[in-house]
Design an enzyme around this catalytic site. Structure first.
Site, PDB file in Angstrom:
ATOM      1  N   GLN A 235     -12.784  12.459 116.731  1.00  0.00           N
ATOM      2  CA  GLN A 235     -12.493  11.209 115.733  1.00  0.00           C
ATOM      3  C   GLN A 235     -11.138  10.517 116.326  1.00  0.00           C
ATOM      4  O   GLN A 235     -10.865  10.402 117.487  1.00  0.00           O
ATOM      5  CB  GLN A 235     -12.331  12.024 114.299  1.00  0.00           C
ATOM      6  CG  GLN A 235     -13.600  12.643 113.689  1.00  0.00           C
ATOM      7  CD  GLN A 235     -13.908  14.017 114.590  1.00  0.00           C
ATOM      8  OE1 GLN A 235     -13.151  14.758 114.236  1.00  0.00           O
ATOM      9  NE2 GLN A 235     -14.954  14.091 114.823  1.00  0.00           N
TER      10      GLN A 235
ATOM     11  N   LYS B 153     -12.890   8.227 124.166  1.00  0.00           N
ATOM     12  CA  LYS B 153     -12.125   9.366 124.529  1.00  0.00           C
ATOM     13  C   LYS B 153     -12.924  10.390 125.585  1.00  0.00           C
ATOM     14  O   LYS B 153     -12.160  10.804 126.479  1.00  0.00           O
ATOM     15  CB  LYS B 153     -12.027  10.303 123.417  1.00  0.00           C
ATOM     16  CG  LYS B 153     -11.026   9.820 122.284  1.00  0.00           C
ATOM     17  CD  LYS B 153     -10.880  10.615 120.975  1.00  0.00           C
ATOM     18  CE  LYS B 153     -12.178  10.922 120.346  1.00  0.00           C
ATOM     19  NZ  LYS B 153     -12.755   9.452 119.747  1.00  0.00           N
TER      20      LYS B 153
HETATM   21  P1  GDP Z   1     -15.660   8.776 122.074  1.00  0.00           P
HETATM   22  O1  GDP Z   1     -16.120   9.239 120.603  1.00  0.00           O
HETATM   23  O2  GDP Z   1     -14.218   8.372 121.653  1.00  0.00           O
HETATM   24  O3  GDP Z   1     -15.794   9.662 123.217  1.00  0.00           O
HETATM   25  O4  GDP Z   1     -16.371   7.321 122.185  1.00  0.00           O
HETATM   26  P2  GDP Z   1     -18.092   7.233 122.064  1.00  0.00           P
HETATM   27  O5  GDP Z   1     -18.596   7.689 123.514  1.00  0.00           O
HETATM   28  O6  GDP Z   1     -18.493   7.335 120.767  1.00  0.00           O
HETATM   29  O7  GDP Z   1     -18.010   5.636 122.258  1.00  0.00           O
HETATM   30  C1  GDP Z   1     -17.489   4.934 123.568  1.00  0.00           C
HETATM   31  C2  GDP Z   1     -18.648   3.983 124.162  1.00  0.00           C
HETATM   32  O8  GDP Z   1     -18.094   3.133 124.941  1.00  0.00           O
HETATM   33  C3  GDP Z   1     -19.553   5.013 124.986  1.00  0.00           C
HETATM   34  O9  GDP Z   1     -20.730   4.169 124.841  1.00  0.00           O
HETATM   35  C4  GDP Z   1     -19.158   4.640 126.271  1.00  0.00           C
HETATM   36  O10 GDP Z   1     -20.069   4.952 127.107  1.00  0.00           O
HETATM   37  C5  GDP Z   1     -18.518   3.305 126.294  1.00  0.00           C
HETATM   38  N1  GDP Z   1     -17.192   2.783 126.941  1.00  0.00           N
HETATM   39  C6  GDP Z   1     -16.297   3.611 127.135  1.00  0.00           C
HETATM   40  N2  GDP Z   1     -15.152   2.933 127.939  1.00  0.00           N
HETATM   41  C7  GDP Z   1     -15.648   1.756 128.118  1.00  0.00           C
HETATM   42  C8  GDP Z   1     -15.307   0.751 128.683  1.00  0.00           C
HETATM   43  O11 GDP Z   1     -14.208   0.545 129.033  1.00  0.00           O
HETATM   44  N3  GDP Z   1     -16.111  -0.554 128.641  1.00  0.00           N
HETATM   45  C9  GDP Z   1     -17.117  -0.448 128.130  1.00  0.00           C
HETATM   46  N4  GDP Z   1     -18.138  -1.604 128.353  1.00  0.00           N
HETATM   47  N5  GDP Z   1     -17.964   0.767 127.594  1.00  0.00           N
HETATM   48  C10 GDP Z   1     -16.927   1.768 127.587  1.00  0.00           C
HETATM   49  P1  IMO Z   2     -15.953  10.657 117.832  1.00  0.00           P
HETATM   50  O1  IMO Z   2     -15.030  12.208 118.265  1.00  0.00           O
HETATM   51  C1  IMO Z   2     -16.361   7.738 114.647  1.00  0.00           C
HETATM   52  C2  IMO Z   2     -16.681   9.449 110.590  1.00  0.00           C
HETATM   53  C3  IMO Z   2     -17.981   9.364 109.762  1.00  0.00           C
HETATM   54  C4  IMO Z   2     -17.299   9.129 108.339  1.00  0.00           C
HETATM   55  C5  IMO Z   2     -16.173   9.896 108.463  1.00  0.00           C
HETATM   56  C6  IMO Z   2     -16.267  11.453 107.852  1.00  0.00           C
HETATM   57  O2  IMO Z   2     -17.089  10.394 118.515  1.00  0.00           O
HETATM   58  O3  IMO Z   2     -14.531   9.512 117.932  1.00  0.00           O
HETATM   59  P2  IMO Z   2     -17.575  13.521 108.738  1.00  0.00           P
HETATM   60  O4  IMO Z   2     -19.144  13.829 109.430  1.00  0.00           O
HETATM   61  O5  IMO Z   2     -16.320  13.828 109.773  1.00  0.00           O
HETATM   62  O6  IMO Z   2     -17.371  14.151 107.379  1.00  0.00           O
HETATM   63  O7  IMO Z   2     -17.379  11.856 108.576  1.00  0.00           O
HETATM   64  O8  IMO Z   2     -15.726  10.203 109.682  1.00  0.00           O
HETATM   65  N1  IMO Z   2     -16.750  10.128 111.785  1.00  0.00           N
HETATM   66  C7  IMO Z   2     -16.640   9.447 113.150  1.00  0.00           C
HETATM   67  N2  IMO Z   2     -16.394   8.213 113.291  1.00  0.00           N
HETATM   68  N3  IMO Z   2     -16.263   8.841 115.592  1.00  0.00           N
HETATM   69  C8  IMO Z   2     -16.242   9.869 115.216  1.00  0.00           C
HETATM   70  O9  IMO Z   2     -15.965  11.169 116.153  1.00  0.00           O
HETATM   71  C9  IMO Z   2     -16.499  10.484 113.769  1.00  0.00           C
HETATM   72  N4  IMO Z   2     -16.429  11.843 113.239  1.00  0.00           N
HETATM   73  C10 IMO Z   2     -16.824  11.482 112.075  1.00  0.00           C
HETATM   74  O10 IMO Z   2     -18.758   7.910 110.328  1.00  0.00           O
HETATM   75  O11 IMO Z   2     -17.232   7.795 108.029  1.00  0.00           O
END
Ligand code: GDP
Ligand code: IMO
Ligand code: MG
Length: 420
Positions: free
Chosen positions: A221, A15
């Site tokens: 999330q 996201k």
């Molecule tokens: P979010 O919490 O939804 O913002 O996602 P996170 O940042 O926790 O995890 C997504 C991971 O995937 C991060 O390390 C990003 O840099 C990476 N990422 C996002 N889009 C892509 C993609 O299209 N390809 C690859 N290989 N990595 C991506």
């Molecule tokens: P983003 O925004 C993935 C998961 C935790 C746990 C459950 C409850 O980066 O996508 P909490 O701390 O909210 O009480 O945990 O939800 N969890 C996530 N998993 N991405 C997240 O956020 C998360 N935020 C919480 O691992 O299973």
């Protein structure tokens, strides 16, 4: 007008990257729920940064970023993050606004989170231990301290009262750790928070909307972690869905236009709870390795599996998704075969619905196989250059979920995205 970007799986769909990509088309980026449990990864000038509390539009000059009332805010994380962002030349005192109705995470929320997870033993949620559940409990329990309270003289009395209440809970949970260091940094961070722009969020945002400004609401999330529609009790404590935008920012439903749902081309989950398509084999390991699937907030290895279309169709339904954005398609580049889940087999019966109590059921995924594309897609810029096997994979998903993938992300970089 408000558009939304939110997660359609169990979080970490990418996201942050997608919000950062779309932010130039908007005037305001606003977080509407969640707290520092979120970890949104962006690449700015080739440097990786993970945002937990600040909206992912912060790196675009002259964009307003709002932390909405639906968020739970940890002042310590916020201060740390503001310092990190300032190193990129961003002036948070100019670009960041916080609703006075935003609820505050206090150190004892984190302590209660830790103690209650320990008390749950085997059946723990796998919480991020950031104090999210306890903070939302105090919100709905009508005990919370809100950002607006910091500006009031009674703040210290309010804090002490809450602290005493929490202490009783902690005693019951046999929590004996000394948290005085947490409290010290908390009070320092509170002073910093007082120096930021605290506004009446609902008036602020609606005034901007009435001037014709465009808002991008950023979810944290994912829908399968939603407090109502997720895999309860293995969920987070907020409304992660599009309806949460209204309560989390104070905007009316008629203002919402596009709902952009983000899904990975496969699926991951971090923490405990049901995950029907999880792979406990080498393919799962391969997805973790190639997708670098380790938590952005806690560093925990993410559980990996194939895309679950039963869950995806459900999450598109509850959000009213208008556009699907598929991320991490490039992670599948080297797989000779792919699978997608098209039904659940529950006690010998096939179903295409997400059941009420997924966590108490033995669900076997019904899988359909696809040929992989076996091409490095990370440099592709135009839809016409995407491999036909990937197009077939996407078309199958569109048909199943009844919504269209409109963008494919093919790498973590800002420019690695293809409009279909
Ligand atoms: P979010 O919490 O939804 O913002 O996602 P996170 O940042 O926790 O995890 C997504 C991971 O995937 C991060 O390390 C990003 O840099 C990476 N990422 C996002 N889009 C892509 C993609 O299209 N390809 C690859 N290989 N990595 C991506
Ligand atoms: P983003 O925004 C993935 C998961 C935790 C746990 C459950 C409850 O980066 O996508 P909490 O701390 O909210 O009480 O945990 O939800 N969890 C996530 N998993 N991405 C997240 O956020 C998360 N935020 C919480 O691992 O299973
Ligand atoms: Mg994340």
């Amino acid at each position: 007008m408000v558009d939304v970007i939110l997660g359609l799986q169990w979080g970490d769909e990418g996201k942050g990257k997608i919000v950062d990509y779309f932010a130039p088309q908007y005037d305001i980026v606003a977080r509407f729920q969640g707290g520092p449990n979120a970890g949104h990864t962006l690449y700015v000038d080739g440097k990786k940064i993970v945002l937990h509390q600040i909206p992912s539009g912060i790196f675009h000059q002259n964009k307003i970023n709002i932390i909405g009332n639906g968020v739970v805010l940890d002042p310590v994380t916020l201060k740390r993050e503001c310092d990190a962002v300032a190193a990129f030349g961003i002036d948070v005192k100019k670009n960041l606004f916080i609703s006075e109705r935003t609820n505050i995470i206090v150190p004892t929320h984190r302590a209660i989170d830790k103690a209650s997870e320990l008390a749950k033993g085997e059946s723990k949620i796998g919480s991020t231990l950031k104090g999210i559940g306890p903070a939302y409990m105090d919100k709905t329990g009508r005990n919370a301290i809100r950002v607006g309270d910091l500006l009031d003289k009674s703040f210290t009395t309010q804090y002490i009262k809450l602290r005493l209440k929490h202490q009783k809970l902690l005693d019951n949970l046999h929590f004996i750790e000394d948290i005085s260091a947490w409290e010290e940094e908390f009070f320092e961070a509170i002073d910093f928070l007082r120096s930021l722009n605290v506004v009446n969020g609902e008036y602020f945002i609606n005034n901007e909307i009435s001037k014709g400004k465009k808002v991008l609401a950023e979810g944290a999330q994912g829908t399968m972690l939603d407090i109502d529609f997720g895999t309860f009790p293995f969920v987070t404590s907020s409304s992660t869905i599009s309806a949460g935008v209204c309560t989390g920012l104070g905007v009316a439903p008629q203002q919402i236009k596009r709902v952009m749902g983000v899904t990975k081309a496969y699926c991951t989950r971090v923490g405990s709870g049901p995950f029907p398509t999880e792979l406990h084999n080498e393919t799962g390991e391969e997805l973790r390795k190639l997708g670098n699937e380790f938590g952005a907030t806690t560093g925990r290895p993410r559980r990996c599996g194939w895309i679950d279309l039963v869950a995806l169709k459900y999450t598109c339904m509850v959000n009213g998704v208008t556009d699907v954005i598929m991320t991490k398609a490039d992670v599948l580049d080297s797989f000779p075969n792919l699978e997608v889940c098209t039904a659940y087999n529950i006690d010998g019966k096939s179903s295409q619905e997400v059941p009420f109590q997924m966590s108490k059921m033995n669900i076997q995924p019904v899988l359909e196989s696809f040929k992989g594309w076996k091409i490095d897609t990370t440099g592709i810029k135009q839809a016409q250059d995407l491999p036909s096997a990937m197009k077939e994979y996407i078309q199958f998903i569109n048909n199943y979920i009844g919504a269209d993938v409109k963008y494919v992300s093919n790498g973590p970089g800002r420019e690695q995205i293809v409009a279909l």
